[in-house]
Design a protein around this motif. Structure first.
Motif, short mmCIF file in Angstrom:
data_model
loop_
_atom_site.label_atom_id
_atom_site.label_comp_id
_atom_site.label_asym_id
_atom_site.label_seq_id
_atom_site.Cartn_x
_atom_site.Cartn_y
_atom_site.Cartn_z
N MET A 183 -7.49 75.68 -38.17
CA MET A 183 -8.05 74.38 -37.85
C MET A 183 -9.09 73.99 -38.90
O MET A 183 -9.92 74.78 -39.29
N ILE A 184 -9.05 72.76 -39.31
CA ILE A 184 -10.01 72.24 -40.28
C ILE A 184 -11.22 71.71 -39.51
O ILE A 184 -11.08 70.94 -38.56
N ARG A 185 -12.40 72.12 -39.90
CA ARG A 185 -13.62 71.61 -39.29
C ARG A 185 -14.04 70.34 -40.02
O ARG A 185 -14.21 70.36 -41.23
N ALA A 186 -14.18 69.27 -39.29
CA ALA A 186 -14.59 68.01 -39.91
C ALA A 186 -15.48 67.26 -38.94
O ALA A 186 -15.00 66.59 -38.05
N THR A 187 -16.77 67.39 -39.11
CA THR A 187 -17.69 66.76 -38.18
C THR A 187 -17.75 65.25 -38.36
O THR A 187 -18.13 64.54 -37.43
N GLY A 188 -17.37 64.73 -39.52
CA GLY A 188 -17.44 63.30 -39.75
C GLY A 188 -16.20 62.55 -39.29
O GLY A 188 -16.17 61.32 -39.34
N VAL A 189 -15.17 63.27 -38.81
CA VAL A 189 -13.93 62.61 -38.40
C VAL A 189 -14.14 61.65 -37.24
O VAL A 189 -13.65 60.51 -37.28
N PRO A 190 -14.86 62.03 -36.17
CA PRO A 190 -15.07 61.05 -35.09
C PRO A 190 -15.81 59.80 -35.56
O PRO A 190 -15.45 58.68 -35.18
N LEU A 191 -16.82 59.96 -36.40
CA LEU A 191 -17.56 58.80 -36.91
C LEU A 191 -16.66 57.92 -37.77
O LEU A 191 -16.64 56.70 -37.62
N ALA A 192 -15.89 58.54 -38.64
CA ALA A 192 -14.97 57.78 -39.49
C ALA A 192 -13.91 57.08 -38.66
O ALA A 192 -13.58 55.91 -38.91
N SER A 193 -13.38 57.76 -37.64
CA SER A 193 -12.36 57.17 -36.77
C SER A 193 -12.93 55.98 -36.00
O SER A 193 -12.29 54.93 -35.91
N GLY A 194 -14.12 56.16 -35.44
CA GLY A 194 -14.76 55.07 -34.70
C GLY A 194 -15.09 53.88 -35.58
O GLY A 194 -14.92 52.73 -35.18
N THR A 195 -15.54 54.16 -36.79
CA THR A 195 -15.85 53.08 -37.73
C THR A 195 -14.59 52.32 -38.11
O THR A 195 -14.58 51.08 -38.15
N LEU A 196 -13.51 53.04 -38.38
CA LEU A 196 -12.23 52.40 -38.71
C LEU A 196 -11.72 51.57 -37.53
O LEU A 196 -11.27 50.43 -37.71
N PHE A 197 -11.82 52.13 -36.33
CA PHE A 197 -11.39 51.42 -35.13
C PHE A 197 -12.21 50.14 -34.93
O PHE A 197 -11.66 49.06 -34.70
N GLY A 198 -13.53 50.26 -35.02
CA GLY A 198 -14.40 49.09 -34.86
C GLY A 198 -14.14 48.03 -35.92
O GLY A 198 -14.12 46.83 -35.63
N GLY A 199 -13.94 48.47 -37.16
CA GLY A 199 -13.62 47.53 -38.23
C GLY A 199 -12.31 46.81 -37.98
O GLY A 199 -12.18 45.60 -38.20
N GLY A 200 -11.32 47.55 -37.48
CA GLY A 200 -10.03 46.93 -37.15
C GLY A 200 -10.15 45.92 -36.03
O GLY A 200 -9.53 44.85 -36.07
N LEU A 201 -10.96 46.24 -35.03
CA LEU A 201 -11.18 45.30 -33.93
C LEU A 201 -11.84 44.02 -34.43
O LEU A 201 -11.46 42.92 -34.05
N ALA A 202 -12.85 44.19 -35.29
CA ALA A 202 -13.55 43.02 -35.83
C ALA A 202 -12.62 42.20 -36.71
O ALA A 202 -12.56 40.97 -36.60
N LEU A 203 -11.88 42.87 -37.59
CA LEU A 203 -10.95 42.17 -38.50
C LEU A 203 -9.85 41.45 -37.72
O LEU A 203 -9.45 40.35 -38.08
#
Length: 137
Positions: A1-21
Motif C-alpha cells: 500500500m502506498i502511503r499518501a497523506t495528501g490524497v484526501p486533500l487533493a481529492s476534496g480540492t478536485l471535487f470542490g473545483g469540479g462542483l464550482a466549475l
C-alpha cells in the motif's frame, strides 16, 4: 500500500473545483435544474451525466483491483436494503436540496465562493445532522 497523506486533500480540492466549475455551487442554477415545468435549466444534467460516466469507469477499474492504491481495503456498501430511515432521509435531502439549491458537497465548496450565504446553509446542515444523530439514539 502506498502511503499518501495528501490524497484526501487533493481529492476534496478536485471535487470542490469540479462542483464550482460545473455550476453546482450556484443555488439559482440548481433550482433552475429542478424546475421541470418552468424555466428548466438542463446544464446540470451534463454535470451529473459526466459524473455517472466517471463513476462507471471507476467501478470497472475497482473490479480489477485486489486492493486500493491508498488504503488497506475497499469500503464498499455491505447492505442493499431500503429502510424507512433511508427513504425518509433521502426525501428530506431532496426537499432541502430543492429549497436551498445546495447539498453538502456544493454547500461546502460554496463557502469559498460566497461565504456569507453558504455559511447559513452549512450551519443549518450541521444542526440537522446533530438533530438526526440525537433522534437516532
Amino acid at each position: 500500500m502506498i502511503r499518501a497523506t495528501g490524497v484526501p486533500l487533493a481529492s476534496g480540492t478536485l471535487f470542490g473545483g469540479g462542483l464550482a466549475l460545473g455550476g453546482m455551487t450556484d443555488p439559482a442554477r440548481v433550482r433552475g435544474f429542478l424546475d421541470l415545468f418552468g424555466a428548466w435549466d438542463p446544464t446540470l444534467a451534463f454535470v451529473m451525466g459526466g459524473a455517472v460516466l466517471v463513476m462507471a469507469l471507476a467501478w470497472q477499474v475497482q473490479r480489477r483491483m485486489q486492493v486500493p492504491l491508498f488504503a488497506e481495503g475497499f469500503s464498499l456498501p455491505e447492505r442493499s436494503d431500503l429502510s424507512p430511515a433511508l427513504i425518509s432521509g433521502a426525501a428530506l435531502f431532496g426537499v432541502g436540496w430543492g429549497i436551498a439549491g445546495l447539498c453538502p458537497g456544493p454547500g461546502l465548496a460554496a463557502l469559498v465562493i460566497e461565504p456569507a450565504s453558504a455559511a447559513i446553509f452549512v450551519i443549518a446542515m450541521l444542526a440537522g445532522m446533530g438533530i438526526a444523530r440525537l433522534i437516532g439514539k
